[in-house]
Write a protein that holds these residues in place. Structure first.
Motif, PDB file in Angstrom:
ATOM      1  N   GLY A  81       0.825  -1.212   0.000  1.00 42.76           N
ATOM      2  CA  GLY A  81       0.000   0.000   0.000  1.00 42.76           C
ATOM      3  C   GLY A  81       0.850   1.250   0.000  1.00 42.76           C
ATOM      4  O   GLY A  81       0.450   2.302   0.515  1.00 42.76           O
ATOM      5  N   GLY A  82       2.019   1.160  -0.633  1.00 42.96           N
ATOM      6  CA  GLY A  82       2.990   2.238  -0.554  1.00 42.96           C
ATOM      7  C   GLY A  82       2.618   3.507  -1.285  1.00 42.96           C
ATOM      8  O   GLY A  82       3.244   4.541  -1.060  1.00 42.96           O
ATOM      9  N   SER A  83       1.606   3.461  -2.151  1.00 45.60           N
ATOM     10  CA  SER A  83       1.220   4.666  -2.889  1.00 45.60           C
ATOM     11  C   SER A  83       0.209   5.526  -2.138  1.00 45.60           C
ATOM     12  O   SER A  83      -0.060   6.659  -2.534  1.00 45.60           O
ATOM     13  N   ALA A  97       5.372  -1.181  -2.337  1.00 50.47           N
ATOM     14  CA  ALA A  97       4.574  -1.949  -3.296  1.00 50.47           C
ATOM     15  C   ALA A  97       3.115  -1.521  -3.259  1.00 50.47           C
ATOM     16  O   ALA A  97       2.566  -1.229  -2.197  1.00 50.47           O
ATOM     17  N   ASP A  98       2.481  -1.523  -4.427  1.00 51.06           N
ATOM     18  CA  ASP A  98       1.067  -1.187  -4.515  1.00 51.06           C
ATOM     19  C   ASP A  98       0.476  -1.842  -5.752  1.00 51.06           C
ATOM     20  O   ASP A  98       1.209  -2.289  -6.632  1.00 51.06           O
ATOM     21  N   ILE A  99      -0.854  -1.887  -5.796  1.00 50.30           N
ATOM     22  CA  ILE A  99      -1.545  -2.529  -6.915  1.00 50.30           C
ATOM     23  C   ILE A  99      -1.187  -1.855  -8.230  1.00 50.30           C
ATOM     24  O   ILE A  99      -1.133  -2.489  -9.278  1.00 50.30           O
ATOM     25  N   SER A 100      -0.940  -0.569  -8.186  1.00 51.68           N
ATOM     26  CA  SER A 100      -0.452   0.152  -9.361  1.00 51.68           C
ATOM     27  C   SER A 100       0.448   1.272  -8.882  1.00 51.68           C
ATOM     28  O   SER A 100       0.219   1.848  -7.812  1.00 51.68           O
ATOM     29  N   ILE A 101       1.468   1.567  -9.626  1.00 52.35           N
ATOM     30  CA  ILE A 101       2.393   2.627  -9.267  1.00 52.35           C
ATOM     31  C   ILE A 101       1.893   3.923  -9.894  1.00 52.35           C
ATOM     32  O   ILE A 101       1.835   4.060 -11.128  1.00 52.35           O
TER      33      ILE A 101
END
Length: 247
Positions: free
Chosen positions: A10-12, A33-37
């Motif tokens: 959930g880094g975004s 890390a995230d589902i989309s950058i």
């Protein structure tokens, strides 16, 4: 934390970014890390960004294995990835229930499970899960006073997912206690972010410190629990909620 390697899911998001930056500032090498950058994510020293779907076991394993292959270690896992859900229990759809549980609870478990053997083998690890005050207090809204509060604040699916994270934390802490690996959780109260832009003012007024929390304040609690100096703290869910719930 010089020399340590951390994975932050959930880094975004607001809290995820704050946690990643705080760990990097302390000297850790951070994989965010995230589902989309998102294009809006700014690069920062000590942080790299990767795509990850926490609800897919193979993707989680791929991400963890890649980190270990490249850095020969993985010391810290912070599970921030999550979604919010609002509205009444009577109206929630099955698909929405499944979405929230899959991401918030199943996703957290899959990430924890993927790092356990490695952390056990290296004799050191810090796992910090993101819970919530909603997993403790039965929800912030007071529908008997104002039904509209429930429409704009976290619902039963979210609360159940976070309560599950709390008890999962306790179970995993005991399983890993003699391995040099600690497992703790941070349970934030209302935090100002993109996920809480519609949070009712009437509920903000109930926070004893007089304001919503900041992502940096949650990150500070995570960094504390991820520290090598907290080896005697495990199975704890640390409240960061401005006094809205005390236990």
């Amino acid at each position: 934390m010089a020399g340590r390697v951390a994975l932050v899911t959930g880094g975004s998001g607001g809290i995820g970014r704050a946690v990643s930056q705080a760990l990097a500032t302390c000297g850790a090498r951070v994989v965010s890390a995230d589902i989309s950058i998102k294009d809006s994510v700014e690069t920062a020293p000590g942080i790299e960004y990767v795509a990850l779907d926490v609800t897919t076991r193979s993707d989680v394993r791929r991400c963890v294995d890649d980190i270990i292959r490249r850095y020969e270690r993985l010391d810290i896992l912070v599970n921030v990835a999550g979604v919010v859900s609002t509205g009444s229990a009577e109206q929630i759809q099955e698909e929405e229930w499944d979405r929230v549980i899959d991401i918030n609870l199943k996703g957290t478990f899959l990430c924890c499970q993927a790092v356990m053997a490695h952390m056990r083998s290296q004799g050191f690890g810090r796992i910090v899960n993101l819970g919530s005050v909603i997993g403790k207090n039965g929800g912030n809204p007071r529908p008997w006073l104002d039904p509209r509060e429930q429409d704009r604040a976290s619902n039963v699916a979210y609360g159940v997912s976070k309560a599950g994270v709390h008890i999962m934390t306790a179970f995993l802490a005991k399983e890993l206690a003699n391995s040099g690996v600690t497992v703790n959780a941070v349970a934030p109260g209302p935090v100002a972010s993109a996920m809480t832009t519609n949070f009712p003012q009437s509920l903000k007024d109930l926070i004893p410190v007089g304001r919503m929390g900041a992502a940096d304040e949650v990150a500070s609690a995570v960094v504390f629990l991820a520290s090598p100096h907290t080896a005697f703290i495990t199975g704890e869910t640390l409240d960061v909620n401005g006094g809205i719930w005390c236990d």
